[in-house]
Design a protein around this motif. Sequence first.
Motif, PDB file in Angstrom:
ATOM      1  N   ASP A  68       0.849  -1.187   0.000  1.00  0.00           N
ATOM      2  CA  ASP A  68       0.000   0.000   0.000  1.00  0.00           C
ATOM      3  C   ASP A  68       0.888   1.240   0.000  1.00  0.00           C
ATOM      4  OD1 ASP A  68      -1.884   1.942   0.221  1.00  0.00           O
ATOM      5  OD2 ASP A  68      -2.858   1.159   2.016  1.00  0.00           O
ATOM      6  N   LEU A  69       1.053   1.823  -1.187  1.00  0.00           N
ATOM      7  CA  LEU A  69       1.885   3.017  -1.318  1.00  0.00           C
ATOM      8  C   LEU A  69       1.111   4.311  -1.062  1.00  0.00           C
ATOM      9  CD1 LEU A  69       4.008   2.195  -4.526  1.00  0.00           C
ATOM     10  CD2 LEU A  69       4.663   1.953  -2.115  1.00  0.00           C
ATOM     11  N   SER A  70      -0.179   4.211  -0.811  1.00  0.00           N
ATOM     12  CA  SER A  70      -0.999   5.417  -0.679  1.00  0.00           C
ATOM     13  C   SER A  70      -1.017   5.982   0.734  1.00  0.00           C
ATOM     14  CB  SER A  70      -2.440   5.119  -1.117  1.00  0.00           C
ATOM     15  OG  SER A  70      -3.080   4.225  -0.217  1.00  0.00           O
ATOM     16  N   ILE A  71      -0.490   5.238   1.727  1.00  0.00           N
ATOM     17  CA  ILE A  71      -0.693   5.646   3.124  1.00  0.00           C
ATOM     18  C   ILE A  71       0.029   6.940   3.480  1.00  0.00           C
ATOM     19  CG2 ILE A  71      -1.226   3.350   3.977  1.00  0.00           C
ATOM     20  CD1 ILE A  71       1.674   3.127   4.935  1.00  0.00           C
ATOM     21  N   GLY A  72       1.143   7.249   2.820  1.00  0.00           N
ATOM     22  CA  GLY A  72       1.857   8.484   3.133  1.00  0.00           C
ATOM     23  C   GLY A  72       1.035   9.710   2.778  1.00  0.00           C
ATOM     24  N   VAL A 109     -10.713   5.139   1.892  1.00  0.00           N
ATOM     25  CA  VAL A 109      -9.676   5.051   0.849  1.00  0.00           C
ATOM     26  C   VAL A 109      -9.149   3.618   0.757  1.00  0.00           C
ATOM     27  CG1 VAL A 109      -7.361   5.813   0.173  1.00  0.00           C
ATOM     28  CG2 VAL A 109      -9.018   7.478   1.036  1.00  0.00           C
ATOM     29  N   GLY A 110      -8.958   2.986   1.904  1.00  0.00           N
ATOM     30  CA  GLY A 110      -8.541   1.585   1.908  1.00  0.00           C
ATOM     31  C   GLY A 110      -9.583   0.695   1.245  1.00  0.00           C
ATOM     32  N   LEU A 111     -10.858   0.993   1.490  1.00  0.00           N
ATOM     33  CA  LEU A 111     -11.944   0.226   0.875  1.00  0.00           C
ATOM     34  C   LEU A 111     -11.907   0.355  -0.648  1.00  0.00           C
ATOM     35  CD1 LEU A 111     -14.526  -1.473   1.368  1.00  0.00           C
ATOM     36  CD2 LEU A 111     -15.796   0.692   1.414  1.00  0.00           C
ATOM     37  N   ILE A 212     -10.278 -11.016   2.655  1.00  0.00           N
ATOM     38  CA  ILE A 212      -9.075 -10.795   3.474  1.00  0.00           C
ATOM     39  C   ILE A 212      -8.294  -9.609   2.950  1.00  0.00           C
ATOM     40  CG2 ILE A 212      -6.828 -11.759   4.102  1.00  0.00           C
ATOM     41  CD1 ILE A 212      -9.072 -12.988   5.697  1.00  0.00           C
ATOM     42  N   ARG A 213      -8.085  -9.554   1.651  1.00  0.00           N
ATOM     43  CA  ARG A 213      -7.338  -8.439   1.051  1.00  0.00           C
ATOM     44  C   ARG A 213      -8.057  -7.111   1.275  1.00  0.00           C
ATOM     45  NH1 ARG A 213      -5.528 -11.267  -4.719  1.00  0.00           N
ATOM     46  NH2 ARG A 213      -3.748 -12.442  -3.865  1.00  0.00           N
ATOM     47  N   LEU A 214      -9.364  -7.133   1.098  1.00  0.00           N
ATOM     48  CA  LEU A 214     -10.149  -5.913   1.320  1.00  0.00           C
ATOM     49  C   LEU A 214     -10.007  -5.442   2.762  1.00  0.00           C
ATOM     50  CD1 LEU A 214     -12.210  -3.927   0.050  1.00  0.00           C
ATOM     51  CD2 LEU A 214     -14.010  -5.446   0.903  1.00  0.00           C
ATOM     52  N   ALA A 215     -10.107  -6.364   3.710  1.00  0.00           N
ATOM     53  CA  ALA A 215      -9.997  -6.008   5.126  1.00  0.00           C
ATOM     54  C   ALA A 215      -8.626  -5.430   5.445  1.00  0.00           C
ATOM     55  CB  ALA A 215     -10.270  -7.235   5.994  1.00  0.00           C
ATOM     56  N   CYS A 216      -7.580  -5.989   4.857  1.00  0.00           N
ATOM     57  CA  CYS A 216      -6.220  -5.496   5.124  1.00  0.00           C
ATOM     58  C   CYS A 216      -6.042  -4.069   4.621  1.00  0.00           C
ATOM     59  CB  CYS A 216      -5.193  -6.418   4.475  1.00  0.00           C
ATOM     60  SG  CYS A 216      -5.023  -8.013   5.303  1.00  0.00           S
ATOM     61  N   PHE A 217      -6.593  -3.765   3.449  1.00  0.00           N
ATOM     62  CA  PHE A 217      -6.508  -2.394   2.938  1.00  0.00           C
ATOM     63  C   PHE A 217      -7.309  -1.426   3.808  1.00  0.00           C
ATOM     64  CE2 PHE A 217      -5.057  -3.985  -1.302  1.00  0.00           C
ATOM     65  CZ  PHE A 217      -3.957  -3.141  -1.430  1.00  0.00           C
ATOM     66  N   VAL A 218      -8.463  -1.863   4.288  1.00  0.00           N
ATOM     67  CA  VAL A 218      -9.278  -1.005   5.166  1.00  0.00           C
ATOM     68  C   VAL A 218      -8.530  -0.724   6.468  1.00  0.00           C
ATOM     69  CG1 VAL A 218     -11.392  -0.901   6.544  1.00  0.00           C
ATOM     70  CG2 VAL A 218     -11.487  -1.702   4.175  1.00  0.00           C
ATOM     71  N   ILE A 219      -7.898  -1.755   7.041  1.00  0.00           N
ATOM     72  CA  ILE A 219      -7.111  -1.574   8.266  1.00  0.00           C
ATOM     73  C   ILE A 219      -5.971  -0.598   8.021  1.00  0.00           C
ATOM     74  CG2 ILE A 219      -5.510  -2.731   9.848  1.00  0.00           C
ATOM     75  CD1 ILE A 219      -7.293  -5.241   9.564  1.00  0.00           C
ATOM     76  N   SER A 220      -5.259  -0.787   6.912  1.00  0.00           N
ATOM     77  CA  SER A 220      -4.135   0.098   6.588  1.00  0.00           C
ATOM     78  C   SER A 220      -4.602   1.540   6.436  1.00  0.00           C
ATOM     79  CB  SER A 220      -3.462  -0.383   5.297  1.00  0.00           C
ATOM     80  OG  SER A 220      -2.396   0.469   4.929  1.00  0.00           O
ATOM     81  N   GLY A 221      -5.732   1.746   5.755  1.00  0.00           N
ATOM     82  CA  GLY A 221      -6.250   3.099   5.563  1.00  0.00           C
ATOM     83  C   GLY A 221      -6.703   3.732   6.868  1.00  0.00           C
ATOM     84  N   ALA A 222      -7.396   2.943   7.707  1.00  0.00           N
ATOM     85  CA  ALA A 222      -7.861   3.470   8.995  1.00  0.00           C
ATOM     86  C   ALA A 222      -6.677   3.870   9.871  1.00  0.00           C
ATOM     87  CB  ALA A 222      -8.726   2.433   9.702  1.00  0.00           C
ATOM     88  N   PHE A 223      -5.630   3.055   9.873  1.00  0.00           N
ATOM     89  CA  PHE A 223      -4.446   3.379  10.667  1.00  0.00           C
ATOM     90  C   PHE A 223      -3.728   4.603  10.111  1.00  0.00           C
ATOM     91  CE2 PHE A 223      -3.576  -1.030  12.767  1.00  0.00           C
ATOM     92  CZ  PHE A 223      -4.791  -0.917  13.430  1.00  0.00           C
ATOM     93  N   ALA A 224      -3.773   4.792   8.792  1.00  0.00           N
ATOM     94  CA  ALA A 224      -3.201   6.010   8.208  1.00  0.00           C
ATOM     95  C   ALA A 224      -3.976   7.235   8.673  1.00  0.00           C
ATOM     96  CB  ALA A 224      -3.206   5.919   6.683  1.00  0.00           C
ATOM     97  N   GLY A 225      -5.305   7.087   8.797  1.00  0.00           N
ATOM     98  CA  GLY A 225      -6.099   8.188   9.330  1.00  0.00           C
ATOM     99  C   GLY A 225      -5.730   8.510  10.764  1.00  0.00           C
ATOM    100  N   LEU A 226      -5.535   7.472  11.582  1.00  0.00           N
ATOM    101  CA  LEU A 226      -5.136   7.672  12.975  1.00  0.00           C
ATOM    102  C   LEU A 226      -3.743   8.310  13.058  1.00  0.00           C
ATOM    103  CD1 LEU A 226      -5.649   7.249  16.002  1.00  0.00           C
ATOM    104  CD2 LEU A 226      -4.739   4.926  15.751  1.00  0.00           C
TER     105      LEU A 226
END
Length: 317
Positions: A68-72, A109-111, A212-226
């Motif tokens: 996931d290169l979008s988190i920055g 965004v992760g979704l 599983i892949r969808l959930a991982c991207f959602v987690i990554s995006g939510a953590f980027a928000g935090l």
Amino acid sequence: MALARGCARLDLESTGVWLLLAGAVLAAAVTIPTFRDPANLVNVLRQSSVLGILAIGQTFVIAAGMLDLSIGMLTGLVVVLACWLLEADPSIAYTLAVAAMMILLGASVGLVNGTLVNRLKLHPLILTFGMLSILQGLIFTFTDRSVGSASPLLQSIANDSLWGIPLSTILLAVVLVLSHLAFTRTRFGYHLVAAGGNPESARRAGINVAAIRLACFVISGAFAGLAGLLLAGRLGTGYPLAGSGLELDAIVAVVLGGTALAGGRGSVVRSIAGVLALAIISNVLNLLGVSAFVQMFVKGLIVVVAILVNQPRRENP
């Protein structure tokens, strides 16, 4: 012999980052007296919190066999939007509402990332690089200069301490514990590792790899928000370049922690060890007055060595 080599390799992958962290701490403590200053150590912990949260989210994605290169840039967008929104009303209630909105934005965004990867069968590297460009464009369309200001609550969480421990570190610890439990003690975690290691075998075993892949991207995006909220509190204003390069730093930390870039193996605890090792190395280089360009070289060298150590090798029959 092959079994012995495999065991030795697994041990190196599990302990390598701890050896690096211990070596960095010992070398810094012995050679640089100012490193041992409690204020400096607290500063290292505080500065590690944002990257630590991002690295945890990235660990889920990479262990599932993606990137996931979008988190920055997502982190940077949250910094700008949160400070812009909070300038008008810095109250606690409004801050909590904005925080919820920013975490939801990150998850959304992760979704989108996960949905496009699943539906269009695009490589995650290409898709999230495109999302990075979209988010960067949104930031600079909105503003090309610092805007707004973080609320006192965000600034307190980012900069204050409780019993000598930064509040941001306590927040990171909570995220780490919950993520570790999800990774190692839940069916989701087991399915994640299986899907990352061999997607086809996982599908034949009845695992919903797409979910599983969808959930991982959602987690990554939510953590980027935090992480963006925490970074906004630390900076105090909405700096448009705040998230630049954080995605690569997170990947470096995760790889240092032994998570396989090919998927199927990972540890959020070791990812945090990688974050701390990078933070200490960066702190030492700053204390020595080393230029930012040399620091980039050192960081690149570290990740190349980590990849060489962790990449799969074919064994001779």
